[in-house]
Write an enzyme that holds these catalytic residues in place. Structure first.
Site: not given
Ligand code: NAD
Ligand code: TYD
Length: 351
Positions: A132-134, A157, A161
């Site tokens: 992630t960019d975070e 988080y 990461k």
């Molecule tokens: P998600 O929470 O939707 O899915 C995570 C998956 O991992 C789930 O299917 C869960 O069952 C599985 N999982 C969790 N713990 C596990 C374990 N101990 N063993 C096996 N499986 C396990 O997450 P996502 O949003 O799809 O993100 C996927 C990846 O991309 C993550 O590594 C996240 O850090 C990264 N990422 C997410 C975003 C975003 O905006 N969602 C952006 C950049 C990077």
């Molecule tokens: P989120 O989707 O949790 O992603 P991330 O924190 O990983 O960027 O949140 C996106 C933005 O929205 C973040 O600035 C927090 C804000 N947010 C709210 O204002 N209300 C909410 O209920 C949630 C879940 C997020």
């Protein structure tokens, strides 16, 4: 290499299911093994359309279970890993940081170690770590995260990461493990668990529930259509240089409140509500602890080196996403009926 066996971890989650679908459909010669623990965020309903494909199989298992993972690698002899399994929600990391250390740090290290032991011959092997960019921390009003930006994670988080990214780099330098990393901005699209901003707001608008905006709503995120992220992962997996990091993003920054307003406007139209009706649900609530102000990705390297660019404009992507939620209310009901209620109560009711 048309007949690779690829382990995808976290393939039942939001982004993972899009990556699995893309690779299973696009590369019939690959054998795709989806390993997922099916936590609250993992859902096999996300993969119903491809689960019968002959080049796909699902294995239920936990990446932190070292014995199980080592046995799986010994048995399956994977050629590559695309590692997405993680605890992924910042608010949950504030409630329970150790769960994030366990899965994101220890789980990643367990996988890296299994790959190291399994790959005596490292040719044509690849460990692709999805991040992630975070990890770069929080930006002020200006500037963008590049691949050279120093790590400065600020939530449990992002700290977990960042730590996992460092382990991946350490295995590259110490053991010559063939690795590549990508760091992506916030994703949105179908099958997104309604704890994150966009699906939570869509679900609450449908159900006429308050729309909880943290703080003043002026935090900025950079949003990317999940299928564009999956396409970027495909490109980096096949063409990325070993040991490199690629930032993925669509140069698409939005203040949270502006997204919520846009969702309200689009959904008033789709639900046949009077203009301005859904926006009345907006409720400003107590800010998130340590809330990062702004994320913004510079994806120039990925564009110039590997030719990737996003395919979809934000408003079109949001419209498609809303349509998906409106047409898949059973999917939403199944995942919001049980433990989600307790989560929602703890997270929002006392805010
Ligand atoms: P998600 O929470 O939707 O899915 C995570 C998956 O991992 C789930 O299917 C869960 O069952 C599985 N999982 C969790 N713990 C596990 C374990 N101990 N063993 C096996 N499986 C396990 O997450 P996502 O949003 O799809 O993100 C996927 C990846 O991309 C993550 O590594 C996240 O850090 C990264 N990422 C997410 C975003 C975003 O905006 N969602 C952006 C950049 C990077
Ligand atoms: P989120 O989707 O949790 O992603 P991330 O924190 O990983 O960027 O949140 C996106 C933005 O929205 C973040 O600035 C927090 C804000 N947010 C709210 O204002 N209300 C909410 O209920 C949630 C879940 C997020």
């Amino acid at each position: 290499m048309s007949n690779r066996k690829i382990l995808i971890t976290g393939g039942a989650g939001f982004i993972g299911s899009h990556v699995v679908r893309l690779l299973v459909n696009k590369y019939p010669g690959y054998q795709i093994v989806n390993l997922d623990a099916l936590t609250y965020a993992g859902n096999l309903e996300n993969l119903r359309d491809i689960e019968a494909s002959i080049n796909y199989c699902f294995v239920k298992g936990d990446i932190t279970d070292e014995v199980f993972i080592n046995e799986l690698f010994a048995k399956e002899q994977f050629d590559a890993v695309i590692h997405l399994a993680a605890e992924s929600h910042v608010d949950r990391s504030i409630m329970d940081p150790l769960a994030f250390v366990k899965t994101n740090v220890i789980g990643t290290a367990v996988l890296l170690n299994a790959a190291r032991k399994s790959w005596q011959d490292k040719s044509n092997k690849l460990f692709y770590h999805v991040s992630t960019d975070e990890v770069y921390g929080s930006l002020g009003e200006t500037g963008l995260f590049t691949e050279e930006t120093s790590y400065d994670p600020r939530s449990p988080y992002s700290a977990s990461k960042a730590s996992s990214d460092h382990f991946v780099k350490a295995y590259f330098h110490t053991y010559d493990l063939p690795v590549v990393i990508s760091n992506c901005s916030n994703n949105y699209g179908s099958h997104h668990f309604p704890e994150k901003l966009i699906p939570l707001m869509i679900n609450n608008i449908i159900n006429n529930k308050p729309l909880p905006v943290y703080g003043k709503g002026d935090n900025v995120r950079d949003w990317l259509w999940v299928e564009d992220h999956a396409r970027a992962i495909d490109v980096i997996f096949h063409k990325g240089r070993l040991g490199e990091t690629y930032n993925i993003g669509g140069f698409n920054e939005w203040k949270n409140i502006d997204i919520v307003m846009l969702l309200c406007r689009l959904m008033d139209q789709k639900l046949g509500r009077p203009e301005g009706e859904s926006a009345k649900l907006i409720t400003y609530v107590k800010d998130r602890a340590g809330h990062d102000k702004r994320y913004a990705i510079d994806a120039t390297k990925l564009n110039q080196e590997l030719g990737w660019e996003p395919s979809l404009q934000f408003e079109e992507g949001l419209s498609k996403t809303i349509d998906w939620y409106l047409s898949n209310q059973d999917w939403v009901k199944n995942i919001t009926s049980g433990a989600y209620q307790q989560y929602y109560h703890n997270q929002y009711n006392a805010r």
